[in-house]
Scaffold this motif. Structure first.
Motif, PDB file in Angstrom:
ATOM      1  N   LEU A   2      43.822  55.867  52.548  1.00 37.17           N
ATOM      2  CA  LEU A   2      44.033  55.663  51.125  1.00 37.17           C
ATOM      3  C   LEU A   2      43.570  56.899  50.359  1.00 37.17           C
ATOM      4  CD1 LEU A   2      44.799  53.702  48.864  1.00 37.17           C
ATOM      5  CD2 LEU A   2      42.446  52.912  48.883  1.00 37.17           C
ATOM      6  N   SER A   3      44.423  57.414  49.513  1.00 33.72           N
ATOM      7  CA  SER A   3      44.085  58.606  48.740  1.00 33.72           C
ATOM      8  C   SER A   3      44.008  58.232  47.263  1.00 33.72           C
ATOM      9  CB  SER A   3      45.156  59.662  48.964  1.00 33.72           C
ATOM     10  OG  SER A   3      44.926  60.756  48.140  1.00 33.72           O
ATOM     11  N   LEU A   4      42.869  58.548  46.626  1.00 32.81           N
ATOM     12  CA  LEU A   4      42.692  58.285  45.199  1.00 32.81           C
ATOM     13  C   LEU A   4      42.722  59.594  44.431  1.00 32.81           C
ATOM     14  CD1 LEU A   4      39.791  55.699  45.216  1.00 32.81           C
ATOM     15  CD2 LEU A   4      42.198  55.264  44.811  1.00 32.81           C
ATOM     16  N   PHE A   5      43.274  59.563  43.252  1.00 31.75           N
ATOM     17  CA  PHE A   5      43.272  60.741  42.399  1.00 31.75           C
ATOM     18  C   PHE A   5      43.030  60.295  40.970  1.00 31.75           C
ATOM     19  CE2 PHE A   5      47.568  59.217  42.738  1.00 31.75           C
ATOM     20  CZ  PHE A   5      48.046  59.271  41.449  1.00 31.75           C
ATOM     21  N   ALA A   6      42.443  61.177  40.203  1.00 24.98           N
ATOM     22  CA  ALA A   6      42.137  60.879  38.807  1.00 24.98           C
ATOM     23  C   ALA A   6      43.384  61.060  37.949  1.00 24.98           C
ATOM     24  CB  ALA A   6      41.026  61.784  38.314  1.00 24.98           C
ATOM     25  N   CYS A   7      43.670  60.072  37.113  1.00 22.10           N
ATOM     26  CA  CYS A   7      44.836  60.138  36.236  1.00 22.10           C
ATOM     27  C   CYS A   7      44.522  60.785  34.895  1.00 22.10           C
ATOM     28  CB  CYS A   7      45.383  58.740  35.971  1.00 22.10           C
ATOM     29  SG  CYS A   7      46.108  57.980  37.409  1.00 22.10           S
ATOM     30  N   GLY A   8      43.290  60.719  34.484  1.00 25.54           N
ATOM     31  CA  GLY A   8      42.969  61.263  33.171  1.00 25.54           C
ATOM     32  C   GLY A   8      41.573  61.837  33.103  1.00 25.54           C
ATOM     33  N   LYS A   9      41.413  62.809  32.225  1.00 24.90           N
ATOM     34  CA  LYS A   9      40.126  63.443  32.005  1.00 24.90           C
ATOM     35  C   LYS A   9      39.937  63.554  30.504  1.00 24.90           C
ATOM     36  CE  LYS A   9      38.295  67.985  32.652  1.00 24.90           C
ATOM     37  NZ  LYS A   9      38.376  69.223  33.399  1.00 24.90           N
ATOM     38  N   LYS A  10      38.815  63.071  30.018  1.00 29.00           N
ATOM     39  CA  LYS A  10      38.563  63.038  28.592  1.00 29.00           C
ATOM     40  C   LYS A  10      37.219  63.705  28.310  1.00 29.00           C
ATOM     41  CE  LYS A  10      38.530  59.490  25.000  1.00 29.00           C
ATOM     42  NZ  LYS A  10      38.554  58.047  24.811  1.00 29.00           N
ATOM     43  N   GLU A  11      37.188  64.628  27.365  1.00 30.21           N
ATOM     44  CA  GLU A  11      35.951  65.303  26.985  1.00 30.21           C
ATOM     45  C   GLU A  11      35.595  64.947  25.550  1.00 30.21           C
ATOM     46  OE1 GLU A  11      36.224  69.513  27.523  1.00 30.21           O
ATOM     47  OE2 GLU A  11      35.857  69.365  29.672  1.00 30.21           O
ATOM     48  N   LYS A  12      34.301  64.706  25.316  1.00 28.10           N
ATOM     49  CA  LYS A  12      33.827  64.377  23.982  1.00 28.10           C
ATOM     50  C   LYS A  12      32.600  65.234  23.690  1.00 28.10           C
ATOM     51  CE  LYS A  12      31.483  60.568  23.129  1.00 28.10           C
ATOM     52  NZ  LYS A  12      31.111  59.175  22.920  1.00 28.10           N
ATOM     53  N   VAL A  13      32.608  65.938  22.562  1.00 28.97           N
ATOM     54  CA  VAL A  13      31.468  66.763  22.163  1.00 28.97           C
ATOM     55  C   VAL A  13      30.386  65.846  21.624  1.00 28.97           C
ATOM     56  CG1 VAL A  13      30.675  68.567  20.595  1.00 28.97           C
ATOM     57  CG2 VAL A  13      32.914  68.750  21.670  1.00 28.97           C
ATOM     58  N   VAL A  14      29.200  65.910  22.240  1.00 30.14           N
ATOM     59  CA  VAL A  14      28.084  65.061  21.843  1.00 30.14           C
ATOM     60  C   VAL A  14      27.241  65.749  20.778  1.00 30.14           C
ATOM     61  CG1 VAL A  14      26.026  63.870  22.664  1.00 30.14           C
ATOM     62  CG2 VAL A  14      28.053  63.957  24.103  1.00 30.14           C
ATOM     63  N   SER A  15      26.907  67.032  20.994  1.00 29.05           N
ATOM     64  CA  SER A  15      26.117  67.756  20.002  1.00 29.05           C
ATOM     65  C   SER A  15      26.329  69.260  20.158  1.00 29.05           C
ATOM     66  CB  SER A  15      24.629  67.429  20.141  1.00 29.05           C
ATOM     67  OG  SER A  15      24.118  67.941  21.351  1.00 29.05           O
TER      68      SER A  15
END
Length: 69
Positions: A2-15
């Protein structure tokens, strides 16, 4: 197998804050940005949540690297 891959990447600026030192290219002030990065599998399952600190120059906007581990 079974091969898993990431569908999305989200970045959020904290400070954002001023960091000690000067830019070696132009001599401008260095900014430290804390970014929270989230990788998801098909928008429903969070695979990993990381907090990173990124350094950049406030004048020339170049990405800077820390010499500390």
């Amino acid at each position: 197998m079974l091969s898993l891959f990431a569908c999305g990447k989200k970045e959020k600026v904290v400070s954002k804050q001023e960091a000690p030192g000067k830019c070696p290219h132009c001599g401008g002030a260095v900014m430290a940005t804390v970014v929270e990065e989230e990788r998801r599998l098909c928008r429903c399952l969070t695979l990993c949540l990381e907090t990173k600190r990124k350094f950049s120059c406030s004048l020339c906007s170049r990405r800077l690297h820390s010499l500390l581990p």
